[in-house]
Design an enzyme around this catalytic site. Structure first.
Site, short mmCIF file in Angstrom:
data_model
loop_
_atom_site.label_atom_id
_atom_site.label_comp_id
_atom_site.label_asym_id
_atom_site.label_seq_id
_atom_site.Cartn_x
_atom_site.Cartn_y
_atom_site.Cartn_z
N THR A 1 0.88 -1.19 0.00
CA THR A 1 0.00 0.00 0.00
C THR A 1 0.91 1.24 0.00
O THR A 1 1.38 1.64 -1.06
CB THR A 1 -0.96 0.00 1.21
OG1 THR A 1 -0.24 -0.19 2.42
CG2 THR A 1 -2.01 -1.09 1.06
N LYS B 1 4.02 -7.00 3.70
CA LYS B 1 3.81 -5.56 3.49
C LYS B 1 3.52 -4.97 4.86
O LYS B 1 3.02 -5.64 5.76
CB LYS B 1 2.70 -5.30 2.49
CG LYS B 1 1.34 -5.79 2.83
CD LYS B 1 0.53 -4.89 3.71
CE LYS B 1 0.47 -3.49 3.11
NZ LYS B 1 -0.25 -2.59 4.05
N THR C 1 0.82 -9.66 11.99
CA THR C 1 1.36 -8.39 11.49
C THR C 1 0.44 -7.94 10.37
O THR C 1 -0.63 -8.50 10.18
CB THR C 1 2.78 -8.56 10.94
OG1 THR C 1 3.23 -7.29 10.51
CG2 THR C 1 2.80 -9.52 9.77
N GLU D 1 5.64 4.12 7.61
CA GLU D 1 5.16 5.29 6.86
C GLU D 1 5.99 6.53 7.17
O GLU D 1 6.09 6.95 8.32
CB GLU D 1 3.68 5.54 7.16
CG GLU D 1 2.79 4.64 6.32
CD GLU D 1 1.32 4.85 6.56
OE1 GLU D 1 0.54 4.46 5.70
OE2 GLU D 1 0.95 5.42 7.60
N ASN E 1 -0.77 10.36 6.43
CA ASN E 1 -1.98 9.96 7.13
C ASN E 1 -3.03 11.05 7.25
O ASN E 1 -4.17 10.79 7.60
CB ASN E 1 -1.62 9.37 8.49
CG ASN E 1 -1.00 8.02 8.30
OD1 ASN E 1 -1.61 7.13 7.74
ND2 ASN E 1 0.25 7.88 8.73
#
Lengths: 409, 409
Positions: A155, A181, A192, A278, A404
């Site tokens: 993603t 991922k 996870t 991220e 985010n």
């Protein structure tokens, strides 16, 4: 002896994979569907999120692993998580499995399904079913096919995460491959984001499940990107027995080698998830030593790796050890603050910054130099015993907030 | 009847305060020391951080509150936290109290001390002692003096936080004033960063301590800015009895009015801390209703207010309700995800976004409009009982990262 080989989920005998664009994600080029297929029935084990809000595929897979313990294929999509989608979402998992069973000529109950992406949106089943039809003829055992699959499950990850290792069991070569991922909503508890491990080892299913559960505790469950435990966390392992070893049991002489190789794969994938959190710029590894028990060591290392203030300080290359000590202090572990030593490390060097709970005599300049390296490690010694644990995370950056704040738009 | 009056810690009879620049903070103009003084001995109560790494002033104050239960003055500095400073740090607290006792003509054991700022650095005692000498003659009962004190205790806060209210007890007017500072490392557990409440009420010390502990649970302990529980969290209340009411006991008819007024002061200060979290643009209030117990309601509301992903979504005005439901799911509370309703509110309106655990039929445009308002409230109903709780936090912004990547430099 264990060795790493270049490949991923297709490395083990009898496994094929594919990854391609079905059209679930926005944009025009991103791959968004993957399939893993085993030529022979594979015993399977899984660990799943402990979030009580569980995505539909988690419910589907939990049931299959518990009731069947064996599988032939996994269908994965990125872009939509199929979480908080009610009965329709669960029915869509059944449809996906039925479609894959049809095109692969296997049983519906032999097909595991996984999703990752936006929560609360239904899958467009015409797109997903068309994707499954395209995936089946694309299945290959090549390195490229593994790579395509590893790419299709991402993603906001910035790169694919895969590994393969080989070890000897009963004189036979056993191969274990894996892909995963991660990126955001990463704070696994018994699982996870999405991780898939394939092996040609022959092993009893209950033993595989037990080993997986134990190893996940020390690997994926020691990773945190942002403290948010996802609705979709899933780790699946498929072993199809095609290596030809005697079936591994708890007493097998070959078990330690297999287990060590599995641990290597899970640890590698866990660190890959942490290091590609991220918005992150660096992997942040926290090792707690000298704890009175392993549980205490885990609490301390995980508390530090989760501290927003510490993570922001790593980003800023600021040796703000007070924040580390503070996070140790609220971890719930008990230790004597006046006995704590802290060393910072990276590829740029190593530096003692805290001795007996107060600042060591160090140069801020050297500390900043070390914190500009990669990965950043903090070694915490609480001098209370012999136990040790490692946790993995990343720094907290502007980019995390940006990703985010804008994720859905 | 309770009413708010314009002032702070000097509002109650017999309290004086001062705030000025001693020279602890970098820069040339920032105030960095404050003093509160009571003309008569005041019973005192306190709640303190549960972090096992406790700053020296926390240890000093805990001992005084427990052993003396009475105080005349509080000395506060910002800029340096006097945490992780070992024996020298604790000895410096004693020196501060001795100096203040000398200039004020009171006993050393009647002087509480508080610090906030960078961890791991020793106070420059010549600067602090000179500060105390300057503070004593500056003490006043004016609104301006309260304001100066409220300003001097700030670190990265963007504005001072103070309030004063009056209520009737036994036909006498009782006044309660308060000030606090917050901003970063805010996730209090039995205390908050620094909060000071002064009142002229007469009240038994054990009762004051009990009321404070209970009210802090519902106010400061329901605030989170970043999940980091500080080493310095302290909330002190001083009551000097100069209002002339009969001493409040557990049976007093006037107790509910006093308690309600105290709760109002603590709630106001708690919300001020949340709404001025480091880098934040909006106060984020999360109300959980219909929970099976108050504990469950607290777990749920606090989990949502602490979720980095939810906080980033508030910043981005993104009605990402999946993240809210996800954070409810890993809170540790038990509820049926398929019975959850979620409403978003602000000064721009109100909108049902989740009904029975899945997306309600709402317009994203309207949701974004509401999320651009201030403060942002999420109302969560889990339909499992009658209990309710509120938690306060803020959004997660680029600015939070910037402040904390650069804090020490």
């Amino acid at each position: 002896m264990m060795k790493e080989i270049p490949s991923g989920v297709t490395a083990a005998k009898g496994f094929r994979a594919a990854g391609l664009r079905a059209g679930i994600k926005a944009g025009k080029t991103n791959k968004d569907m993957a399939m893993i297929y085993s030529e022979a029935p594979a015993v399977c084990a899984g660990t799943f999120t402990r979030n009580i809000v569980k995505a539909a595929p988690v419910l589907w897979d939990q049931k299959l692993v518990a009731e069947e313990g064996s599988a032939r294929a996994v269908v994965i999509n990125s872009g939509i998580a199929n979480a908080c989608t009610g009965e329709e979402g669960y029915a869509n998992c059944a449809k996906e499995a039925a479609k894959a069973a049809e095109v692969l000529g296997v049983n519906q109950k032999e097909v595991l399904v996984c999703s990752t992406g936006v929560i609360g949106v239904q899958l467009a089943m015409d797109v997903v079913e068309k994707g499954i039809e395209m995936l089946s003829p694309a299945l290959e055992s090549s390195v490229q096919a593994a790579s395509d699959a590893a790419e299709a499950i991402l993603t906001t990850d910035t790169h694919k995460k895969e590994i393969a290792v080989q070890c000897e069991v009963d004189g036979k070569t056993v191969t274990i491959g894996g892909m995963c991922k991660g990126s955001g909503m990463i704070h696994p508890n018994m699982g996870t984001m999405l991780a898939f491990v394939t092996s040609d080892a022959a092993i009893e299913q209950p033993l595989l499940q037990q080993i997986l559960r134990e190893e996940v505790e020390d690997t994926f469950n020691m990773v945190s990107v942002d403290g948010d435990t996802s609705t979709n966390d899933t780790c699946l392992v498929l072993c199809n027995g095609m290596a030809g070893n005697d079936i591994l049991t708890a007493e097998s002489a070959g078990l330690p080698a297999f287990r060590q190789a599995l641990r290597e794969v899970l640890t590698y994938l866990a660190k890959q998830i942490a290091g590609d959190g991220e918005g992150c710029t660096r992997l942040f590894e926290v090792v707690c030593r000298g704890a009175s028990s392993r549980e205490e060591a885990k609490k301390i290392s995980k508390s530090v790796v989760c501290s927003s203030l510490t993570k922001a300080a790593v980003f800023g290359k600021d040796a703000n050890w007070g924040r580390i000590l503070c996070a140790m202090g609220y971890s719930g572990a008990s230790f004597d603050p006046e006995k704590v030593d802290i060393v910072l490390e990276s590829d740029k060097g190593s530096l003692a910054i805290v001795k007996d709970g107060i600042a060591a005599d160090y140069s801020e300049e050297t500390a900043t130099e070390i914190l500009s390296g990669h990965p950043v490690r903090a070694l915490l010694d609480v001098h209370a015993g012999e136990a040790e644990a490692t946790a993995w995370g990343c720094d907290l950056t502007y980019e995390y907030v940006k990703i985010n704040a804008d994720y859905r738009s």
